[in-house]
Design a protein around this motif. Structure first.
Motif, PDB file in Angstrom:
ATOM      1  N   TRP A  23       0.827  -1.206   0.000  1.00  0.00           N
ATOM      2  CA  TRP A  23       0.000   0.000   0.000  1.00  0.00           C
ATOM      3  C   TRP A  23       0.862   1.257   0.000  1.00  0.00           C
ATOM      4  O   TRP A  23       0.654   2.176  -0.788  1.00  0.00           O
ATOM      5  N   GLY A  79      -6.346   0.073  -5.908  1.00  0.00           N
ATOM      6  CA  GLY A  79      -7.153   0.253  -4.690  1.00  0.00           C
ATOM      7  C   GLY A  79      -8.220  -0.810  -4.553  1.00  0.00           C
ATOM      8  O   GLY A  79      -8.431  -1.369  -3.465  1.00  0.00           O
ATOM      9  N   LYS A  80      -8.869  -1.129  -5.664  1.00  0.00           N
ATOM     10  CA  LYS A  80      -9.915  -2.168  -5.657  1.00  0.00           C
ATOM     11  C   LYS A  80      -9.309  -3.528  -5.304  1.00  0.00           C
ATOM     12  O   LYS A  80      -9.834  -4.255  -4.455  1.00  0.00           O
ATOM     13  N   TYR A 138      -6.449  -4.137  -3.778  1.00  0.00           N
ATOM     14  CA  TYR A 138      -5.916  -4.109  -2.413  1.00  0.00           C
ATOM     15  C   TYR A 138      -7.048  -4.347  -1.403  1.00  0.00           C
ATOM     16  O   TYR A 138      -6.884  -5.125  -0.454  1.00  0.00           O
ATOM     17  N   ASP A 139      -8.173  -3.697  -1.630  1.00  0.00           N
ATOM     18  CA  ASP A 139      -9.328  -3.894  -0.755  1.00  0.00           C
ATOM     19  C   ASP A 139      -9.829  -5.335  -0.828  1.00  0.00           C
ATOM     20  O   ASP A 139     -10.224  -5.919   0.194  1.00  0.00           O
ATOM     21  N   GLU A 140      -9.802  -5.927  -2.023  1.00  0.00           N
ATOM     22  CA  GLU A 140     -10.217  -7.328  -2.170  1.00  0.00           C
ATOM     23  C   GLU A 140      -9.278  -8.250  -1.397  1.00  0.00           C
ATOM     24  O   GLU A 140      -9.730  -9.215  -0.775  1.00  0.00           O
ATOM     25  N   SER A 179      -7.532  -7.404   1.267  1.00  0.00           N
ATOM     26  CA  SER A 179      -7.836  -7.179   2.690  1.00  0.00           C
ATOM     27  C   SER A 179      -9.110  -7.921   3.085  1.00  0.00           C
ATOM     28  O   SER A 179      -9.167  -8.553   4.147  1.00  0.00           O
ATOM     29  N   ASP A 180     -10.136  -7.857   2.222  1.00  0.00           N
ATOM     30  CA  ASP A 180     -11.386  -8.577   2.499  1.00  0.00           C
ATOM     31  C   ASP A 180     -11.146 -10.085   2.547  1.00  0.00           C
ATOM     32  O   ASP A 180     -11.737 -10.788   3.381  1.00  0.00           O
ATOM     33  N   ASN A 235      -9.634 -10.913   5.812  1.00  0.00           N
ATOM     34  CA  ASN A 235     -10.642 -10.844   6.871  1.00  0.00           C
ATOM     35  C   ASN A 235     -11.583 -12.048   6.837  1.00  0.00           C
ATOM     36  O   ASN A 235     -12.007 -12.539   7.885  1.00  0.00           O
ATOM     37  N   GLY A 279      -7.278  -3.612   6.761  1.00  0.00           N
ATOM     38  CA  GLY A 279      -7.791  -2.617   5.831  1.00  0.00           C
ATOM     39  C   GLY A 279      -6.663  -1.755   5.304  1.00  0.00           C
ATOM     40  O   GLY A 279      -5.489  -2.105   5.438  1.00  0.00           O
ATOM     41  N   ARG A 280      -7.023  -0.641   4.731  1.00  0.00           N
ATOM     42  CA  ARG A 280      -6.021   0.295   4.217  1.00  0.00           C
ATOM     43  C   ARG A 280      -5.294   0.968   5.386  1.00  0.00           C
ATOM     44  O   ARG A 280      -5.942   1.401   6.341  1.00  0.00           O
ATOM     45  N   SER A 284      -3.682   3.738   7.623  1.00  0.00           N
ATOM     46  CA  SER A 284      -3.987   5.157   7.791  1.00  0.00           C
ATOM     47  C   SER A 284      -2.838   5.807   8.544  1.00  0.00           C
ATOM     48  O   SER A 284      -2.081   5.148   9.239  1.00  0.00           O
TER      49      SER A 284
END
Length: 179
Positions: free
Chosen positions: A72, A137-138, A140-142, A144-145, A148, A162-163, A165
């Motif tokens: 990230w 971004g899409k 990376y979120d996938e 992370s999901d 999880n 998640g992303r 921060s």
């Protein structure tokens, strides 16, 4: 860097130290591996030395999570080469995790890992290769999901990925290689 020749006495002393090390290191290894060589080793009856197997948590915290975050951070810094590098390392770390812990909660862990991360890792690879911020971004979120969902399946739902921060707490300097 200026190299000054060592005096003859120093060279012979160095040779003596190297010879001593060449003898002592293997000897020490043999002694350390002998049964009873460690305090409290009386309870260990194996002829094999004890090996350390990091727990799943150790591997997640020590290798997988930092690599996930570095991917990230690299993309955010526009350092696509480093993102590619860390993606390869992340895939390798997941592979080592599955080999180290082949069964978890009665499930073939390496198969579970592969089925969960295969598509998001491939999507990240494609997005990084195209240097596409939106697709990155899409994907990376996938990923992370996917992480999880695995945590949920293994009753570790309290761990949510998640992303990142905030500012990176790292000594990495992005995009400085080869300059």
């Amino acid at each position: 860097m200026n190299l000054v020749p060592l005096p003859a006495i120093s060279k012979s002393s160095l040779a003596l130290v190297l010879l001593s090390a060449a003898i002592l290191i293997p000897l020490t290894t043999v002694i350390v591996r002998l049964p009873g060589a460690h305090a409290g080793s009386g309870s260990v009856s194996s002829t094999q030395p004890a090996t350390y197997l990091p727990s799943i948590s150790d591997m997640m915290i020590g290798t997988i999570q930092p690599r996930h975050e570095r991917i990230w951070r690299a993309e955010q810094a526009g350092d696509w080469n480093f993102a590619t590098y860390e993606l390869g390392n992340l895939r390798g770390a997941f592979g080592r995790l599955g080999r180290a812990h082949p069964i978890e909660e009665g499930t073939p862990f390496s198969d579970m890992i592969e089925s969960v991360i295969q598509k998001p890792i491939e999507d990240l690879k494609v997005a990084i290769g195209r240097r596409d911020d939106a697709d990155f971004g899409k994907a990376y979120d996938e990923l992370s999901d996917a992480c999880n969902s695995c945590h949920q399946a293994l009753n570790h739902g309290t761990i949510v990925i998640g992303r990142p921060s905030g500012a990176a707490q790292s000594d990495l300097i992005f995009d400085k290689a080869g300059r």
